[in-house]
Design a protein around this motif. Structure first.
Motif, PDB file in Angstrom:
ATOM      1  N   ARG A 108       1.204  -0.891   0.007  1.00  0.00           N
ATOM      2  CA  ARG A 108      -0.105   0.068   0.255  1.00  0.00           C
ATOM      3  C   ARG A 108       1.219   0.884   0.307  1.00  0.00           C
ATOM      4  O   ARG A 108       0.236   2.077   0.002  1.00  0.00           O
ATOM      5  N   THR A 109       2.626   0.759  -0.529  1.00  0.00           N
ATOM      6  CA  THR A 109       2.832   2.755  -0.672  1.00  0.00           C
ATOM      7  C   THR A 109       2.862   3.088  -1.998  1.00  0.00           C
ATOM      8  O   THR A 109       2.220   2.288  -2.653  1.00  0.00           O
ATOM      9  N   LEU A 110       2.372   4.282  -1.826  1.00  0.00           N
ATOM     10  CA  LEU A 110       1.418   5.096  -3.093  1.00  0.00           C
ATOM     11  C   LEU A 110       2.659   4.901  -4.021  1.00  0.00           C
ATOM     12  O   LEU A 110       2.623   4.530  -5.184  1.00  0.00           O
ATOM     13  N   LEU A 111       3.889   5.730  -4.168  1.00  0.00           N
ATOM     14  CA  LEU A 111       5.462   6.376  -4.954  1.00  0.00           C
ATOM     15  C   LEU A 111       6.196   5.567  -4.156  1.00  0.00           C
ATOM     16  O   LEU A 111       6.582   5.726  -3.441  1.00  0.00           O
ATOM     17  N   LYS A 112       7.302   5.368  -5.285  1.00  0.00           N
ATOM     18  CA  LYS A 112       8.881   5.353  -4.828  1.00  0.00           C
ATOM     19  C   LYS A 112       9.240   5.643  -4.938  1.00  0.00           C
ATOM     20  O   LYS A 112       9.612   7.330  -5.761  1.00  0.00           O
ATOM     21  N   PRO A 113      10.265   6.387  -3.953  1.00  0.00           N
ATOM     22  CA  PRO A 113      11.144   7.772  -3.133  1.00  0.00           C
ATOM     23  C   PRO A 113      11.647   8.311  -4.883  1.00  0.00           C
ATOM     24  O   PRO A 113      12.565   7.201  -5.410  1.00  0.00           O
ATOM     25  N   SER A 114      12.427   8.913  -4.833  1.00  0.00           N
ATOM     26  CA  SER A 114      13.065   9.229  -5.298  1.00  0.00           C
ATOM     27  C   SER A 114      14.722   9.591  -5.248  1.00  0.00           C
ATOM     28  O   SER A 114      14.500   9.786  -3.925  1.00  0.00           O
ATOM     29  N   PRO A 115      15.459   9.099  -6.004  1.00  0.00           N
ATOM     30  CA  PRO A 115      16.753   8.633  -5.502  1.00  0.00           C
ATOM     31  C   PRO A 115      17.847  10.060  -4.401  1.00  0.00           C
ATOM     32  O   PRO A 115      18.592   9.535  -3.451  1.00  0.00           O
ATOM     33  N   HIS A 116      17.039  11.025  -4.823  1.00  0.00           N
ATOM     34  CA  HIS A 116      17.996  11.833  -3.734  1.00  0.00           C
ATOM     35  C   HIS A 116      17.409  12.263  -2.901  1.00  0.00           C
ATOM     36  O   HIS A 116      17.733  12.979  -1.125  1.00  0.00           O
ATOM     37  N   LYS A 117      16.253  11.524  -2.269  1.00  0.00           N
ATOM     38  CA  LYS A 117      15.811  10.931  -0.945  1.00  0.00           C
ATOM     39  C   LYS A 117      16.406  11.048   0.093  1.00  0.00           C
ATOM     40  O   LYS A 117      16.755  10.960   0.935  1.00  0.00           O
ATOM     41  N   LEU A 118      17.227   9.936  -0.649  1.00  0.00           N
ATOM     42  CA  LEU A 118      18.232   8.713   0.377  1.00  0.00           C
ATOM     43  C   LEU A 118      19.516  10.174   1.141  1.00  0.00           C
ATOM     44  O   LEU A 118      19.699   9.934   2.590  1.00  0.00           O
ATOM     45  N   GLU A 119      19.779  10.762   0.271  1.00  0.00           N
ATOM     46  CA  GLU A 119      21.082  11.239   0.753  1.00  0.00           C
ATOM     47  C   GLU A 119      20.057  12.190   1.676  1.00  0.00           C
ATOM     48  O   GLU A 119      20.988  12.954   3.048  1.00  0.00           O
ATOM     49  N   ARG A 120      18.676  13.132   1.393  1.00  0.00           N
ATOM     50  CA  ARG A 120      18.243  14.212   2.456  1.00  0.00           C
ATOM     51  C   ARG A 120      18.275  13.721   3.925  1.00  0.00           C
ATOM     52  O   ARG A 120      18.316  13.959   4.352  1.00  0.00           O
ATOM     53  N   TRP A 121      17.768  11.915   3.569  1.00  0.00           N
ATOM     54  CA  TRP A 121      17.583  11.102   5.055  1.00  0.00           C
ATOM     55  C   TRP A 121      19.450  10.705   5.870  1.00  0.00           C
ATOM     56  O   TRP A 121      19.067  11.243   6.776  1.00  0.00           O
ATOM     57  N   ARG A 122      19.946  11.100   4.966  1.00  0.00           N
ATOM     58  CA  ARG A 122      20.976  10.445   5.484  1.00  0.00           C
ATOM     59  C   ARG A 122      22.310  12.121   6.086  1.00  0.00           C
ATOM     60  O   ARG A 122      22.144  11.666   6.912  1.00  0.00           O
ATOM     61  N   ARG A 123      21.403  13.502   5.443  1.00  0.00           N
ATOM     62  CA  ARG A 123      22.036  14.007   6.122  1.00  0.00           C
ATOM     63  C   ARG A 123      21.518  14.405   7.365  1.00  0.00           C
ATOM     64  O   ARG A 123      21.374  15.476   8.187  1.00  0.00           O
ATOM     65  N   ILE A 124      19.887  14.755   7.416  1.00  0.00           N
ATOM     66  CA  ILE A 124      18.791  14.431   8.987  1.00  0.00           C
ATOM     67  C   ILE A 124      19.397  13.990   9.642  1.00  0.00           C
ATOM     68  O   ILE A 124      18.871  14.136  10.817  1.00  0.00           O
ATOM     69  N   VAL A 125      19.630  12.093   9.371  1.00  0.00           N
ATOM     70  CA  VAL A 125      19.779  11.426  10.644  1.00  0.00           C
ATOM     71  C   VAL A 125      21.718  11.888  10.179  1.00  0.00           C
ATOM     72  O   VAL A 125      22.089  11.998  12.297  1.00  0.00           O
ATOM     73  N   THR A 126      22.503  12.422  10.088  1.00  0.00           N
ATOM     74  CA  THR A 126      23.688  13.124  10.394  1.00  0.00           C
ATOM     75  C   THR A 126      23.493  14.435  11.651  1.00  0.00           C
ATOM     76  O   THR A 126      23.635  13.826  12.981  1.00  0.00           O
ATOM     77  N   GLU A 127      22.663  14.844  11.052  1.00  0.00           N
ATOM     78  CA  GLU A 127      22.247  16.348  12.062  1.00  0.00           C
ATOM     79  C   GLU A 127      21.606  15.641  13.197  1.00  0.00           C
ATOM     80  O   GLU A 127      21.862  16.356  14.199  1.00  0.00           O
TER      81      GLU A 127
END
Ligand code: SAH
Length: 236
Positions: A108-127
């Motif tokens: 039931r996941t609607l959309l596949k995430p775009s590749p740049h999301k992974l970078e964004r999540w990694r940045r958020i996690v580091t902060e």
């Protein structure tokens, strides 16, 4: 509170940290540190030190051996929620002590995430790891299909839970009290919930279905609650 900076282990040479230009910018312009000011450098994989800022490098002073990590390794499997909602999951759950984030695509996941999301999540996690004064920066893995993960053997020795919002199953806390493993994995579903087939398949390979209480939590709230329960059970 000390300022924290995540560095790569290979940046350290002979007690000096070779700072990248963006790290120099962050320390001097954002944090407004001056020559000789101290900050905490963490290598993201468990070690941290007091460091002193110099010209284009920083000098390592003494290691810091306090630990703020949970006594168990927690892997969080989350069916990706809509929009940017996963940002909130990685931020809050890093604060709460997750070690590994595994985003998944479920039925039931609607959309596949775009590749740049992974970078964004990694940045958020580091902060968030810096902010929460952790010794490690959690890993964010690439999104995969949930049903694919169920075929992997790497998690066979892990205590695995799948959170289901309905169905009268026992509360996660009941199991955590008697937990004996060093590795815990918790899976939470998307806005529409897991499908019956997903839950059945997970149970068939060894997942324990669990409740997080009598109310229906949002896809973003459920992992945060699950992690709070783990921290409460394991930290005293
Ligand atoms: N729309 C679904 C609920 C989805 S909630 C329904 O009405 O049934 C999103 C996810 O959060 C669920 O798949 C589950 O993994 C988790 N969750 C929410 N509330 C929960 C609860 N009380 N107990 C266990 N898991 C819960």
């Amino acid at each position: 509170m000390a300022y924290r900076l995540v560095i790569k282990p290979e940046q350290i040479q002979q007690q000096q940290i070779q700072l990248t230009s963006s790290q120099q910018h962050y320390l001097r312009r954002v944090l407004r540190l001056k020559d000789g000011d101290r900050f905490v450098a963490m290598d993201g994989v468990g070690k941290s030190w007091w460091a002193k800022i110099g010209n284009t490098s920083a000098c390592l002073l003494e290691p810091i051996d306090i630990s703020t990590e949970l006594p168990v390794t927690v892997t969080l499997i989350t069916a990706l929620p809509k929009g940017n909602a996963y940002d909130e999951v990685v931020r809050c759950c890093t604060e709460l002590g997750v070690s590994i984030f595994q985003p998944v695509i479920s039925d039931r996941t609607l959309l596949k995430p775009s590749p740049h999301k992974l970078e964004r999540w990694r940045r958020i996690v580091t902060e968030a790891a810096e902010q929460a004064e952790r010794q490690i920066v959690p890993i964010v893995l690439e999104p995969v299909l949930f049903t694919e993960i169920l075929t992997w053997e790497i998690y066979d020795e892990t205590e695995r839970y799948i959170c289901v919002a309905r169905g009268g199953v026992a509360h996660l806390s009941n199991y955590l009290q008697h937990s004996v493993r060093n590795n815990i994995l918790i899976a939470t579903g998307p806005e529409g919930g897991w499908t019956k087939e997903e839950v059945e398949k997970a149970i068939a390979v060894g997942y324990q279905p669990v409740s997080l209480g009598n109310r229906i939590l949002r896809a973003v709230t459920a992992p945060i609650v699950a992690l709070s329960l783990v921290a409460a059970a394991m930290e005293n």
